[in-house]
Each structure stands twice: as structure tokens, then as C-alpha cells.
Design an enzyme around this catalytic site. Structure first.
Site, PDB file in Angstrom:
ATOM      1  N   SER A 137      -1.516 -10.607  14.430  1.00 51.14           N
ATOM      2  CA  SER A 137      -2.758 -10.685  15.208  1.00 51.14           C
ATOM      3  C   SER A 137      -2.546 -11.280  16.611  1.00 51.14           C
ATOM      4  O   SER A 137      -3.134 -10.774  17.573  1.00 51.14           O
ATOM      5  CB  SER A 137      -3.805 -11.519  14.461  1.00 51.14           C
ATOM      6  OG  SER A 137      -4.204 -10.835  13.307  1.00 51.14           O
ATOM      7  N   LYS A 140     -10.024 -16.030   2.939  1.00 50.70           N
ATOM      8  CA  LYS A 140     -11.169 -15.190   3.342  1.00 50.70           C
ATOM      9  C   LYS A 140     -12.443 -15.503   2.553  1.00 50.70           C
ATOM     10  O   LYS A 140     -13.540 -15.301   3.041  1.00 50.70           O
ATOM     11  CB  LYS A 140     -10.816 -13.706   3.196  1.00 50.70           C
ATOM     12  CG  LYS A 140      -9.807 -13.250   4.244  1.00 50.70           C
ATOM     13  CD  LYS A 140      -9.537 -11.764   4.168  1.00 50.70           C
ATOM     14  CE  LYS A 140      -8.538 -11.378   5.252  1.00 50.70           C
ATOM     15  NZ  LYS A 140      -8.326  -9.937   5.347  1.00 50.70           N
ATOM     16  N   ASP A 192     -12.897  -6.140   8.438  1.00 47.53           N
ATOM     17  CA  ASP A 192     -11.966  -5.309   7.647  1.00 47.53           C
ATOM     18  C   ASP A 192     -12.688  -4.100   7.059  1.00 47.53           C
ATOM     19  O   ASP A 192     -12.176  -2.977   7.081  1.00 47.53           O
ATOM     20  CB  ASP A 192     -11.401  -6.098   6.455  1.00 47.53           C
ATOM     21  CG  ASP A 192     -10.460  -7.203   6.857  1.00 47.53           C
ATOM     22  OD1 ASP A 192      -9.769  -7.067   7.871  1.00 47.53           O
ATOM     23  OD2 ASP A 192     -10.414  -8.233   6.140  1.00 47.53           O
ATOM     24  N   ALA A 237      -7.032  -5.759  -7.105  1.00 42.84           N
ATOM     25  CA  ALA A 237      -8.286  -6.530  -7.124  1.00 42.84           C
ATOM     26  C   ALA A 237      -8.035  -7.861  -6.426  1.00 42.84           C
ATOM     27  O   ALA A 237      -8.378  -8.931  -6.921  1.00 42.84           O
ATOM     28  CB  ALA A 237      -8.753  -6.741  -8.564  1.00 42.84           C
ATOM     29  N   GLY A 278      -7.646 -10.076  -2.434  1.00 45.44           N
ATOM     30  CA  GLY A 278      -8.555 -10.558  -1.397  1.00 45.44           C
ATOM     31  C   GLY A 278      -9.239  -9.472  -0.585  1.00 45.44           C
ATOM     32  O   GLY A 278     -10.400  -9.609  -0.210  1.00 45.44           O
ATOM     33  N   ASN A 280      -6.336  -2.391 -11.933  1.00 45.54           N
ATOM     34  CA  ASN A 280      -5.524  -3.531 -11.520  1.00 45.54           C
ATOM     35  C   ASN A 280      -4.576  -3.900 -12.641  1.00 45.54           C
ATOM     36  O   ASN A 280      -4.916  -3.758 -13.818  1.00 45.54           O
ATOM     37  CB  ASN A 280      -6.445  -4.712 -11.190  1.00 45.54           C
ATOM     38  CG  ASN A 280      -5.714  -5.837 -10.499  1.00 45.54           C
ATOM     39  OD1 ASN A 280      -4.970  -5.594  -9.537  1.00 45.54           O
ATOM     40  ND2 ASN A 280      -5.887  -7.060 -10.969  1.00 45.54           N
ATOM     41  N   ARG A 281      -3.376  -4.375 -12.255  1.00 43.10           N
ATOM     42  CA  ARG A 281      -2.389  -4.788 -13.262  1.00 43.10           C
ATOM     43  C   ARG A 281      -3.036  -5.711 -14.291  1.00 43.10           C
ATOM     44  O   ARG A 281      -2.896  -5.529 -15.483  1.00 43.10           O
ATOM     45  CB  ARG A 281      -1.228  -5.487 -12.536  1.00 43.10           C
ATOM     46  CG  ARG A 281      -0.193  -6.061 -13.455  1.00 43.10           C
ATOM     47  CD  ARG A 281       0.899  -6.739 -12.657  1.00 43.10           C
ATOM     48  NE  ARG A 281       0.387  -7.885 -11.892  1.00 43.10           N
ATOM     49  CZ  ARG A 281       1.139  -8.694 -11.166  1.00 43.10           C
ATOM     50  NH1 ARG A 281       2.434  -8.472 -11.074  1.00 43.10           N
ATOM     51  NH2 ARG A 281       0.609  -9.708 -10.506  1.00 43.10           N
TER      52      ARG A 281
HETATM   53  P1  ATR Z   1      -4.309 -11.240  -1.785  1.00 44.70           P
HETATM   54  O1  ATR Z   1      -5.542 -12.054  -1.850  1.00 44.70           O
HETATM   55  O2  ATR Z   1      -3.317 -11.665  -0.796  1.00 44.70           O
HETATM   56  O3  ATR Z   1      -4.571  -9.773  -1.755  1.00 44.70           O
HETATM   57  P2  ATR Z   1      -3.919 -11.543  -4.482  1.00 44.70           P
HETATM   58  O4  ATR Z   1      -5.325 -11.980  -4.616  1.00 44.70           O
HETATM   59  O5  ATR Z   1      -2.853 -12.289  -5.204  1.00 44.70           O
HETATM   60  O6  ATR Z   1      -3.467 -11.555  -3.033  1.00 44.70           O
HETATM   61  O7  ATR Z   1      -3.887  -9.992  -4.875  1.00 44.70           O
HETATM   62  C1  ATR Z   1      -2.751  -9.288  -4.919  1.00 44.70           C
HETATM   63  C2  ATR Z   1      -3.042  -7.976  -5.658  1.00 44.70           C
HETATM   64  O8  ATR Z   1      -1.795  -7.322  -5.864  1.00 44.70           O
HETATM   65  C3  ATR Z   1      -3.657  -8.174  -7.040  1.00 44.70           C
HETATM   66  O9  ATR Z   1      -4.476  -7.083  -7.326  1.00 44.70           O
HETATM   67  C4  ATR Z   1      -2.410  -8.191  -7.918  1.00 44.70           C
HETATM   68  O10 ATR Z   1      -2.635  -7.868  -9.250  1.00 44.70           O
HETATM   69  P3  ATR Z   1      -2.973  -9.012 -10.338  1.00 44.70           P
HETATM   70  O11 ATR Z   1      -4.442  -9.264 -10.242  1.00 44.70           O
HETATM   71  O12 ATR Z   1      -2.553  -8.438 -11.632  1.00 44.70           O
HETATM   72  O13 ATR Z   1      -2.159 -10.218  -9.952  1.00 44.70           O
HETATM   73  C5  ATR Z   1      -1.610  -7.115  -7.266  1.00 44.70           C
HETATM   74  N1  ATR Z   1      -0.195  -7.194  -7.576  1.00 44.70           N
HETATM   75  C6  ATR Z   1       0.696  -8.112  -7.163  1.00 44.70           C
HETATM   76  N2  ATR Z   1       1.931  -7.833  -7.644  1.00 44.70           N
HETATM   77  C7  ATR Z   1       1.811  -6.692  -8.401  1.00 44.70           C
HETATM   78  C8  ATR Z   1       2.728  -5.872  -9.138  1.00 44.70           C
HETATM   79  N3  ATR Z   1       4.021  -6.167  -9.208  1.00 44.70           N
HETATM   80  N4  ATR Z   1       2.240  -4.762  -9.740  1.00 44.70           N
HETATM   81  C9  ATR Z   1       0.929  -4.450  -9.668  1.00 44.70           C
HETATM   82  N5  ATR Z   1       0.016  -5.177  -8.978  1.00 44.70           N
HETATM   83  C10 ATR Z   1       0.459  -6.275  -8.348  1.00 44.70           C
END
Ligand code: ATR
Length: 280
Positions: free
Chosen positions: A16, A66, A102, A131, A133, A156-157
Site C-alpha cells: 500500500s 479488519k 475491498d 472463510a 478476513g 472452507n477447509r
Molecule cells: P485472513 O484473515 O488473513 O484471511 P484467516 O482468517 O486465517 O486469515 O483465513 C485464512 C483462510 O485460508 C481460511 O479460510 C483458512 O481456512 P480455515 O478456516 O480452515 O483455517 C484458509 N486456509 C489456510 N490454509 C489453508 C490450506 N492449507 N488449505 C485450505 N484452506 C486454507
């Protein structure tokens, strides 16, 4: 000299300052934009600093603050209220307004690519992966692009995080996404969006099989990541013959909107700005 900040943790990677300082220089605005790494318990003091220090004119907020910043602000824009996400703080008569640029930036990029109900004459069917931020902003934009009609999905995972986000934590989103099991990819999707952090590190791969989309020329694979320029999610999509888009234009547009709110200057997106972000 007026100052603006981007706060987050980590913050080193943030691009940024490159954008905003380029625009301050180009439009001859006497201001500087700096990164600030904060801890969660610094948020209160930081927001008080913006209120009380006349030379601080605004700030951007990035991961992981955020949502956490919201209790320390005085007002929220409608988009921030709905998405429970703030990436821009605007100072108005000593009060702090939280806004979310965003969501509108993402929406604008899809409109530019003609992925909207108005162009298609029907709602587009989308799959949102992740799912985290930024995902609430994407849900908001997808609902809007479809005039709150049709069906869209989230996966989501950790399924519970998608359930919580989509069904509980966004009460003002009218059209809720359907939550799918990880790997349960629907057929005939128009847009598939990666909102996870997977791909930020080169060679990381989402463990999902999109082979049924081989040759689907109109299906858009959109990755919010812009550095690296092409994640495996996009490389694979390009090889399958799908449309691809990375997060660079969304990133520039969210900055452009924040800049406009702070300075009233509506910047041009020139070639130099596009090049500033190319560092791989
Ligand atoms: P941010 O707020 O920075 O986006 P976050 O809230 O930790 O970070 O979200 C990261 C996203 O990437 C989440 O949806 C996470 O899935 P989980 O809710 O299961 O943690 C996803 N994510 C991170 N690593 C992953 C992986 N190896 N495979 C699939 N999804 C992943």
C-alpha cells in the site's frame, strides 16, 4: 506534513505505501503514507492518536485487524456495517468513520469483466473458497452483483468457519450462500474465487479438483492473491482453458477509493502504478 498509515501484523509485505506515496507525489499532495505494525492491544491508542493528532488524516487496516478495529471507531459505512470489516479509516470532524473499499473494489472488477446479472440476464453462480478476513467482502459483492438473486456457494477447509461466517456472523446479508463440504465442487459454476491464503507461498496448492472444468471458456477463476502474480490455482485454470484474474486490480481499486475519500482526488490508474506492484 500530513500522514496516513496502514496498520496490520505482519505488515512488512504491504504494498500500500508504494501506491499511496506514488499518488501523493504525482498529484503534488504534501503527505506521506507509512506502515505500522501493531499488536491487538495497541488499537485503542492508535485510534485515539488519529483522533487527537491533526497531522494524521486517515489509515488503512489490514490483516488481522479488519474486524477487531470496529469497537474503536465512531461510525461505520453501510458496507462496513454489513460485512463487519473495515479496511479504511476516514477522519470526519474529529470522528472516525470505518469504511470497506475491498468489497466495492471486487465488485467493480467483476462489473468491468461483465460478470454481472445485468450482462448475463441471469444471476451468476459462484463458489467462494475460504472463510477468512476478506471473505465477507466477497459475499457482499456477490450478493450485490446478482441483485440478491440466484444461488452461490461457500466452501472452507474448516466447515464450521464457513457456517459461522455465512449463516451467523453476517445477519444483514439477505441472500445466504450454501455451505458445501470441502471438495464438493458443483457443476456449471460461472465464477470460482479463492479467498484463502493458499498460494501466497509459491508452490502451495489448494487440495481441490477442478478437472470437470476442462475447456470451460467462460468460467472465471479469480484469486485474490496478486503476489505471486499467478498462483497454482490460476496456473491450473489457465491450462484448463478457463478465464483467470488475480487480485492486483482489486488491490489497486481499494487503494484508489481510500485515496479519493481522504484527498478528494480521483487518481488515474496509469501504467506506472500497474508496474509498481510487479515484483515477481
Ligand atoms: P485472513 O484473515 O488473513 O484471511 P484467516 O482468517 O486465517 O486469515 O483465513 C485464512 C483462510 O485460508 C481460511 O479460510 C483458512 O481456512 P480455515 O478456516 O480452515 O483455517 C484458509 N486456509 C489456510 N490454509 C489453508 C490450506 N492449507 N488449505 C485450505 N484452506 C486454507
Amino acid at each position: 506534513m500530513n500522514s496516513y498509515f496502514v496498520i496490520g501484523n505482519p505488515i512488512d509485505h504491504s504494498l500500500s505505501p508504494l501506491l499511496h506515496n506514488y499518488w501523493f507525489k504525482k498529484y503534488k499532495i504534501q503527505s506521506e503514507y507509512k506502515k505500522k505494525k501493531l499488536e491487538e492491544n495497541d488499537l485503542k491508542d492508535f485510534t485515539n492518536d488519529i483522533r487527537n493528532n491533526h497531522s494524521i488524516k486517515g489509515a488503512n487496516v489490514t490483516v488481522p485487524f479488519k474486524k477487531k478495529i470496529i469497537p474503536f471507531l465512531d461510525e461505520l459505512s453501510k458496507v462496513s456495517e454489513i460485512t463487519r470489516s473495515v479496511n479504511t479509516i476516514i477522519k470526519q470532524n474529529g470522528k472516525l468513520l470505518g469504511d470497506n473499499t475491498d468489497a466495492t473494489a471486487f465488485e467493480d472488477t467483476l462489473n468491468d469483466m461483465k460478470y454481472s446479472i445485468h450482462e448475463y440476464g441471469r444471476p451468476l453462480t459462484s463458489l467462494i473458497i475460504g472463510a477468512g478476513g476478506v471473505t465477507s467482502s466477497i459475499i457482499f459483492a456477490i450478493e450485490k452483483l446478482n441483485n440478491a438473486e440466484g444461488t452461490y456457494y461457500i466452501m472452507n477447509r474448516t466447515k464450521k468457519n464457513a457456517d459461522d461466517l455465512a449463516l451467523k456472523n453476517l445477519p444483514n446479508v439477505n441472500l445466504k450462500p450454501k455451505v458445501l463440504d470441502w471438495g464438493d465442487i458443483p457443476k456449471n459454476l460461472d465464477i470460482i474465487i479463492n479467498t484463502t491464503s493458499v498460494g501466497l507461498i509459491k508452490d502451495e496448492e489448494l487440495n481441490l479438483d477442478f478437472s470437470t472444468y476442462k475447456g470451460s471458456k467462460n468460467t472465471l477463476f479469480y484469486d485474490l492473491i496478486y503476489n505471486p502474480k499467478e498462483t497454482n490455482f490460476l496456473i491450473d485454470a489457465r491450462k484448463r482453458g478457463n478465464k483467470v484474474m488475480n487480485g492486483k486490480m482489486m488491490f489497486i481499486l481499494q487503494a484508489k477509493k481510500a485515496f479519493l475519500e481522504w484527498t478528494k482526488v480521483d487518481v488515474d490508474i496509469d501504467d506506472e502504478v500497474l508496474k509498481l506492484l510487479d515484483n515477481d
